[in-house]
Design a protein around this motif. Structure first.
Motif: not given
Length: 1750
Positions: A238-244, A262-263, A286-292
């Motif tokens: 949840y927190d990772h999505v918010i951060y991204s 909502a997601i 969004i993809k760039r910030h959520s990938e690690n």
């Protein structure tokens, strides 16, 4: 705002369009009209406009437009009339007998253990409450979501398939609830409308083009309007999505949280709107910030606005269809027909199959709609459910593969619907016969696990994915569902298809047979433990499926034999792989064994042998059914190769033995874990138990000597029973000994373990009874503990309840703990010390328990085996291994070693097992001789055991060895067993002789009996002698211990004296006082007749330094550890909003509601102030040095744990000694002549006026009216108050003063929630407030517990209250006296209207006890002079206390009378006084107070209402003055208590006489009190006053049955959430509020912090401390503040006296009043914080939980 304006404009356009649309849709009625084209045109025109604002949708407006533009015209055409009217008629005409409710996650489901066909048959709460199952044995569980209520399904229930709501005739309809048939016109319309609607839904849900729509839906020019859509997955937190989102879109935290919520809920969400390029850019960001490194990027797509709109509307149409399905069976059937219809000449799947196959690609919201549609249509019609199941199985492999590659939870997958079809018995059999579903499922299993097969086609789960395996388990569960109901009738086709499926399943078992082989590590320890969990987990999943396959096979003899043949072939194929042609030869006792060279300690071995074990299970079932006689027809004796069948299970058992002998310790923990599970209850049925059975099969079919030679060779003990050369290697000796013990144990099991249906003639009930008996032989056990120790069948049942009452009695629990079962005495004879399911620990414990019991009963300690049941014919040859040559050699060799005392070659355990084997042999022979003539008995154990051998080793027979064994001192413990065996030899010998004699004289029998008796008498005498010697020895040891103890007490005498002194101090005081003062007035606390204060010498010991000190004013301070906390335990109004911060609060006056007080409690442990400071500093230093360690207490707020009892504390109370005061009776009488109440009031008024004049020079004085009435002199002197006796104030040491300030500051800081400030003027007020409130809490507690007022307090309460009252009296000296005087004047303003200021509350707005405490403790400040620090003398204090108390009592009586309520009572004498008082009040209130109220009623109200106040006052004055209370207050007696209180407090028992006694003085006060606007408002009914006595607070009333609470929870809807998602309802036990816990919807912002619903509620309801019941988890949660909490057992118990946290067991629960009372006392004793601290100290794991968001 812009979006709102655009909506308004759009609404105007659409309203104009609707009329046209309706006209247009009129053409739909025309047969020539193309409905589909028109329908799509309508959608193309309206849908993009309605769903244009995807970023900020106005949901209500969208719904309005959809209804008006599309759904209303559609329904009009479909129904031919007004939709609402038609649907209402349809609904009233009846509904389906199937309930069809779809469960949401967390909803409670009920299953009936008596009537359900299998555990998946469940009811919703409404159907359950209205069904017969409510009174049966039911289980409650929380649904994971996606299930279906089975009410109305006749195949799901053995009885009561319908609840009263769904029974035919339950409705008032004339058609008896049979569903209404639609007319042909509506059905025709449906056949035209449904295909278009369904096609549109399917096309849009599986539409893959992101930028384009189908041509028929493209009406307008394409606009460059796109959405960047983010999809849900289960990988990112949840927190990772918010951060991204924040990083990628630059949005605020709140907006990102909104998107993420909502997601998570819907599965997707548009996070950006705009042109294609900007949306594409947002997608990449969004993809760039959520990938690690460890995670793949979030799933993001760019969709055209029109595509998004149509997909949204497709789901809306799905919901519309779903609603329609619930109205009529005809609608459902038409819908199903269309969904299942395949296009002619096309290989494409039907509509429903398309959707199923696309399911894994759909987002969460779409899946939910699709699944609900399937539930409401196909599953409500049995015929179409079957057709749907056929489609489901047709695509089963594809669906499961999609699910396994998906990342969503199973509940969101269409594969989860399998349980609804596969568990229907007729449907499951149809799918087996027609669709070959078993083969399909097993093939699917093999196809989804190819990467785990090694080069030998064996599974190897090294480096497995846990997530994937969890998904594979779903396929295994489907197999279980299909097999859950055995077919009552077998057809040839069913037999054939089942056998196909079984053979296919054997392929899976073949891949598991011998998987993950391990080899013994020698020399170096293994570096990395291999993964073992997956293989064991799959074994656990397959356990019940293996048993179910075996049960299915056993239903039909032909099938069983064929299945056995196929399984045997599979085992042989696995066993012959890689077989060596080499043979080794082993000779022993003239017998020879040729076998394959193999050593477990050197060659690979596997613990996984499911094929061999399945064959063992089938073999037992062949024996049970008798079909074994035909086995040779299917498997020839040459093919059978029993040695090969036994080989692999034997290796496995040898591996276990070698692990026990620590030969495999270099192989790490993984092997130890596997061996544990191999024998554990979760796996043993299909692992360990089956291996024992396979050995028994081997023993029954092989030559016994050959069998034992094979055992010896595999255990690598071939040399151990030959002539051994002495060795000094202790490890090797130990290893050999353990292996021999393990081998003997297995031999005992092979011969003795017969409690398996098929091995002997026993039932399943017999087996369970034996398991329970052996569990209870260890110790009495709780129901849940027994259940956990028993294996579960396919229906998750253990069979425990059916037999438990035959073998055990239930012992109910107390206030804590749980109920236990104790074994019945008659079942003790069934105890077998070598029970094969005992672990080593259990074996030792059971043996110890049983020997101890026999010793207590003065019986011998022999524990021989119980007579076992006879083997069934197929296994009858097993007993031959007992009397074969090799066995005799083994037994004789071990006994010989013990007799010859070769200590390194034998152990006591080994000899114990040898004796057990001897016992089994003798019992077997005895049983055979008793049943058959001697010549027919071939079992000659006695003969073999008593026969002399020819070799040197065999020169002594077993009988002779046993005689010698009796004299071996190391085997003293086994002596009784040896004697028992010798007696058995005797008995068998006599049986042999008796059988061989033609006639048997009666005398020989009697002689034999006498011989037995004489032997027994000798043994009994010997035991008695030993018992007496042991008793004398114990007595001697106890005498020595007592002497040592006395010596220790003498040495540490002072410590013990002090402990005794502090524990029983109050009792000592009572005794001293009763002895020292016998006169009548000695037990009066107030006035001139006040009894003497008893101030005993108080010597206390510091718990830290152990040094003693007498408590004196001038000495260094001693302190009590204490905890100050805010409390609402006494509140009368929970709706009152509490102020969270006390910055502006004036705490001088307590409202009579008692909304929130400050409570001080102590654990009663004493320390030097200096010691405590050092201890606290040490804790602080330790904490600073260990920052990474979590603390259970808040050091910054002064918290610490008591060094002795570990209670949570946050301050210390200084111990101030009580100053003994004695009144001179002559002085008192002299003063009595002068100092009347009026005179006293004048003196006080003048004194206060004088101080006031000094402080406000030149201001006019307003003196009270009564100052001129007492005497003729109007100018009384300022110093006249001193003339009645003064003395110098007590002088406290600097140490005590420092502690007084420290404690007072803590009360101020905690009570007002403000920063500490030693100079704040409110500190004295808070001190008096906590003193008064704590006394009120203690008085309330004593009343609730029905304890006497004095003499019943715990030591900690007594010490704490005494210290608190003395501190409150002493604290005045640390504050400026002018300040204390100001507070006193304000307090007196309530009683004396002339002192009333602007901020003085009304008489009805204050708690009088708080006023009394404040006034008494502050009154000495009037004696303060500039030059000298004075305080009143004993006589002055006596009158001050008396008059202050009388004044507050009069005021309190006034409060009670004004607020008195209606009621009835008997007439009493005091009524006349009450009546006259009422007349006066009526006069002063100008008739507002009715003089018609009867006197008896007023007196009753006053007497009841004033009792708590008098009790509190008695406690206060006792601890303030030290005057002993009357004897009556040491007992519980209502009438005696009132008189004793009046006597102790110098009150007349007729309280109204006070008004007559002080009439002249009190009347003006009465007049002024009555004239108060608040009083008049109350009397006129405009406001409400608190009624006395105040109600005693209790925790809320809970229902008796827990299902009622679950029912409440199911009806709970979160007030802040519009969706119908199930929440986590919690119940506040203080006020009964139902809250939505652990959900973002109900979080509140309090002082800038996000708090969960429970935490924010607790701040208001319990001043931060609260108690909640988590309804769906059946747990109580205690919380304190924002950071602390703990779980506590709920007060609901099942019938076995156990709680059920998480409803895991699911048994019916009922309220336990004693436990609920314990919770109530925890609250009223203010011990919640203490409980939380203790729990957190014990269970540090709870620090992982964020209590703030609860």
């Amino acid at each position: 705002m812009k979006s709102m304006v655009s909506w308004i404009l759009f609404l105007k356009e659409l309203t104009a369009d609707v009329a046209k649309t309706c006209e247009f849709t009129g053409n739909w009625c025309d047969e020539r009209f193309d409905f589909q084209a028109t329908f799509l045109q309508c959608l193309a025109k309206h849908v993009p406009n309605i769903y244009s604002a995807e970023m900020d949708p106005l949901l209500e407006k969208q719904e309005e437009m959809v209804q008006a533009a599309i759904l209303y015209p559609l329904e009009c055409y479909l129904f031919g009339e007004d939709p609402d009217t038609f649907l209402e008629k349809l609904q009233q005409s009846g509904s389906s007998q199937l309930c069809g409710k779809v469960f949401k996650g967390g909803e409670t489901t009920y299953s009936c253990r008596d009537c359900a066909v299998d555990p998946t048959c469940v009811l919703c709460i409404d159907c359950f409450q209205n069904s017969i199952h409510k009174n049966h044995r039911y289980k409650m569980h929380s649904s994971t979501g996606g299930g279906f209520c089975d009410c109305g399904d006749t195949e799901a229930w053995k009885a009561g398939p319908l609840c009263t709501k769904h029974e035919p005739g339950a409705s008032s309809s004339p058609k008896e609830n049979s569903e209404c048939q639609l007319n042909e016109e509506i059905m025709e319309h449906s056949r035209r409308v449904f295909p278009s609607v369904i096609r549109y839904i399917v096309d849009m849900l599986i539409w893959e083009e992101d930028k384009e729509l189908p041509l028929e839906l493209t009406m307008r020019e394409k606009v460059d309007s796109y959405y960047c859509v983010l999809f849900n997955d289960e990988h990112h937190s949840y927190d990772h999505v918010i951060y991204s989102l924040q990083r990628a879109l630059g949005c605020e935290l709140g907006e990102a949280q909104l998107h993420t919520t909502a997601i998570d809920k819907e599965g997707r969400r548009a996070v950006k709107a705009g042109q294609y390029a900007s949306c594409q850019e947002a997608k990449e960001e969004i993809k760039r910030h959520s990938e690690n490194v460890s995670q793949r990027p979030l799933h993001v797509e760019v969709l055209h606005a029109d595509v998004m709109a149509h997909q949204r509307f497709a789901l809306r149409l799905g919901s519309w269809l779903n609603k329609l399905m619930s109205y009529s069976s005809d609608f459902r059937q038409i819908f199903c027909q269309i969904c299942l219809k395949e296009e002619a000449g096309s290989e494409k799947p039907c509509f429903i199959s398309k959707l199923m196959l696309w399911d894994a690609k759909l987002h969460k919201g779409a899946r939910k709609v699709l699944h609900e549609l399937i539930f409401s249509s196909f599953f409500m019609e049995m015929e179409y459910k079957k057709l749907f199941a056929v489609e489901f199985v047709k695509y089963y492999k594809a669906l499961q593969k999609e699910y396994i590659n998906d990342d969503h939870d199973r509940v969101l997958s269409v594969t989860a619907l399998s349980v609804q079809m596969f568990t229907v018995p007729t449907l499951a059999r149809h799918l087996i016969e027609e669709q070959n579903v078993i083969t399909t499922i097993t093939e699917t299993l093999l196809e989804v696990l190819p990467e785990y097969l090694d080069k030998n086609d064996k599974f190897n789960f090294q480096g497995y994915s846990q997530d994937k395996l969890n998904r594979v388990y779903a396929v295994i569960y489907d197999l279980r569902y299909v097999l859950v109901s055995k077919p009552p009738v077998w057809t040839d086709r069913l037999r054939e298809r089942f056998l196909e499926g079984f053979v296919s399943f054997l392929r899976i078992l073949t891949c598991m047979q011998g998987m993950e082989e391990i080899k013994r590590q020698i020399g170096q320890h293994i570096e990395v433990d291999p993964d073992w969990e997956a293989a064991i987990a799959i074994q656990m999943q397959l356990k019940n499926i293996l048993l179910m396959f075996q049960e299915w096979c056993a239903c039909d003899e032909e099938l069983l034999l064929k299945s056995y043949r196929e399984c045997h072939k599979a085992v042989m194929r696995c066993s012959t792989n890689g077989r060596s042609r080499e043979r080794t030869v082993f000779h022993l006792c003239g017998h020879t064994l040729e076998s394959r060279p193999y050593r477990v300690s050197a060659d690979p071995v596997s613990i996984h042998l499911p094929l061999s074990r399945t064959l063992a299970g089938l073999h037992v079932r062949l024996s049970k059914t008798g079909a074994i006689s035909r086995l040779h027809e299917f498997v020839s004796p040459e093919e059978f190769q029993v040695e090969l069948l036994v080989e692999y299970p034997l290796r496995c058992l040898v591996l276990v033995a070698q692990v026990a002998a620590e030969m495999w310790r270099r192989n790490g923990l993984s092997l130890i874990s596997q061996v544990f599970y191999y024998q554990d209850v979760k796996c043993r049925e299909e692992m360990y138990d089956k291996d024992i059975i396979m050995l028994q099969i081997g023993a029954s079919l092989m030559d016994p000597n050959q069998f034992l030679l094979l055992i010896l060779q595999r255990y690598e003990l071939a040399d151990a029973f030959k002539k051994i050369k002495p060795t000094k290697d202790q490890d090797l000796i130990k290893q050999y000994n353990v292996l021999i013990e393990e081998m003997l144990q297995i031999l005992i099991y092979v011969v003795g373990e017969r409690y398996v249906p098929g091995i002997s003639n026993v039932t399943k009930e017999d087996v369970i009874m034996r398991e329970i008996i052996h569990l209870l032989c260890i110790e009495p056990m709780a129901h849940s503990a027994i259940t956990k120790s028993l294996p579960e069948n396919e229906n998750n049942e253990t069979g425990l309840e059916n037999v438990i009452d035959k073998v055990a009695t239930f012992k109910k629990p107390g206030v804590s703990g749980h109920g236990v079962y104790e074994l019945k005495d008659e079942c003790l004879k069934e105890f077998n010390m070598f029970f094969y399911h005992y672990t080593k620990t259990q074996h030792s414990k059971a043996e110890h328990t049983q020997k101890k019991r026999r010793k207590q009963e003065n019986r011998d300690e022999a524990l021989p085996p119980p007579p076992p049941p006879d083997f069934s014919p197929a296994f009858s040859n097993v007993v031959r291994i007992l009397n074969c040559d090799v066995m005799m050699h083994i037994l004789r060799t071990l006994l010989q070693r013990a007799v010859e005392l070769e200590t390194h070659l034998w152990t006591e355990a080994m000899i114990q097992m040898v004796l057990h084997l001897l016992s089994l042999g003798l019992l077997e022979e005895k049983q055979q001789l008793q049943k058959s003539p001697e010549e027919e008995v071939t079992f000659d154990f006695y003969h073999k055991a008593t026969r002399m051998g020819s070799s040197a080793m065999n020169a002594v027979n077993v009988l002779m060895l046993l005689e010698k064994l009796k004299r071996v001192p190391q085997l003293e413990a086994q002596k009784d067993t040896v004697i028992w065996i010798l007696q058995m030899f005797d008995m068998v010998k006599r049986l042999r002789e008796k059988s061989s004699l033609t006639t048997v004289g009666a005398t020989s029998g009697s002689e034999a009996a006498k011989g037995d008796e004489s032997t027994q008498d000798k043994e009994k005498a010997e035991r008695k002698r030993k018992a007496e010697a042991a008793r004398l020895h114990r007595q001697k040891i106890m005498a020595q211990m007592s002497a040592l103890q006395r010596n220790f007490i003498e040495t540490h005498k002072l410590l013990y004296e002090n402990t005794l002194e502090t524990q029983g101090k109050e009792d000592d005081i009572m005794e001293e006082e009763s002895m020292s003062s016998a006169n009548d007035y000695s037990r009066i606390a107030l006035g001139p007749k006040r009894g003497p204060s008893v101030a005993e010498k108080e010597v206390l010991t510091c718990i830290l330094c152990q040094e003693e000190q007498e408590v004196k004013l001038e000495s260094a301070a001693m302190v009590l550890s204490a905890c100050v906390q805010k409390s609402t335990a006494l509140t009368q109004n929970r709706s009152r909003i509490l102020e969270l911060s006390g910055d502006t609060l004036d705490p001088l006056f307590m409202h009579p509601d008692l909304p929130c007080g400050t409570h001080t409690g102590s654990c009663g442990h004493v320390m030097h102030a200096a010691c405590w400071q050092k201890y606290f500093e040490a804790i602080q230093l330790n904490f600073r040095q260990r920052l990474h360690v979590e603390q259970t207490f808040d050091l910054e707020n002064g918290e610490y744990l008591c060094p002795l009892c570990k209670s949570l504390c946050n301050t210390v109370i200084p111990i101030v000694p009580l100053q003994a005061q004695k009144i001179n009776s002559e002085d008192a009488e002299a003063v009595a002549q002068i100092l009347s109440l009026a005179r006293w009031l004048e003196i006080v008024t003048v004194r206060i006026s004088g101080y006031s004049a000094r402080n406000t020079k030149g201001e006019k004085q307003n003196l009270p009216a009564f100052t001129n009435k007492g005497t003729g002199n109007s100018a009384l002197e300022f110093h006249s108050i001193l003339s009645f006796g003064v003395q110098s104030s007590a002088k406290y040491s600097s140490s005590i003063k420092e502690m007084l300030i420290l404690f007072a500051t803590t009360i101020y800081r905690v009570g007002l929630k403000v920063a500490p400030n030693e100079a704040d003027s409110r500190i004295p007020m808070m001190t008096w407030g906590t003193c008064a409130f704590t006394i009120q809490c203690i008085e309330n507690l004593l009343e609730v517990e029905s304890k006497p007022l004095f003499g019943s307090l715990q030591n900690r309460q007594h010490s704490g209250l005494k210290a608190l009252v003395q501190f409150a009296a002493a604290q005045r000296t640390t504050s400026p006296q002018v300040l204390i005087q100001k507070h006193l004047v304000r307090l007196l303003g309530v009683l004396l209207p002339d002192f009333k200021g602007e901020d003085t509350p009304s008489l009805l707005e204050v708690d009088m006890f708080h006023v009394l405490v404040g006034a008494v403790l502050s009154f000495p400040s009037l004696y303060w002079e500039d030059a000298v620090d004075l305080q009143p003398s004993s006589v002055s204090s006596a009158y001050n206390h008396l008059y202050l108390f009388h004044l507050t009592t009069l005021a309190h009586i006034m409060q009670i009378v004004i607020s008195s309520a209606a009621g009835r009572c008997v007439f009493v004498e005091e009524a006349q006084s009450a009546q006259s008082f009422c007349r006066e009040v009526c006069q002063y209130t100008s008739g507002c107070f009715s003089q018609d109220i009867p006197g008896w009623f007023v007196w009753d109200c006053v007497k009841k209402g004033i009792m708590p106040y008098l009790r509190c006052a008695a406690l206060f004055f006792h601890y303030l003055l030290g005057v002993s209370p009357p004897e009556e207050l040491l007992q519980v007696s209502e009438e005696g208590q009132f008189k004793a209180l009046c006597s102790y407090l110098s009150l007349p028992t007729n309280l109204f006489l006070l008004f007559h006694e002080y009439q002249d003085t009190v009347n003006p006060l009465l007049q002024r009190w009555c004239a108060d606007p608040v009083v008049l408002s109350c009397l006129k009914g405009k406001s409400i006053a608190i009624r006395y006595p105040r109600k005693r607070n209790h925790l809320i009333e809970l229902p008796e049955d827990y299902s009622c609470l679950l029912n409440q929870a199911s009806q709970f809807r979160c007030p802040r959430s519009s969706d119908d998602e199930q929440k986590h309802p919690v119940l506040c036990l203080f006020c009964g509020a139902m809250l939505c816990s652990q959900n973002t919807c109900c979080q509140e912002l309090v002082n800038g912090e996000e708090l969960g619903a429970c935490t924010s509620h607790a701040l208001q309801c319990g001043a931060g401390v609260c108690m909640f019941l988590k309804i769906r988890e059946c747990k109580v949660v205690l919380i304190e503040g924002k950071t602390r909490g703990c779980l506590y057992p709920a007060p609901y118990l099942d019938e076995y006296g156990e709680t059920d946290p998480g409803l895991k067991r699911g048994n019916p629960l009922h309220l336990c009043r004693e436990r609920y009372r314990k919770l109530h006392l925890l609250w009223q004793q203010h011990c919640i914080i203490e409980e939380i601290a203790r729990s957190q100290e014990t269970h540090q794991i709870f620090f992982g939980f964020n209590w703030q968001l609860l």
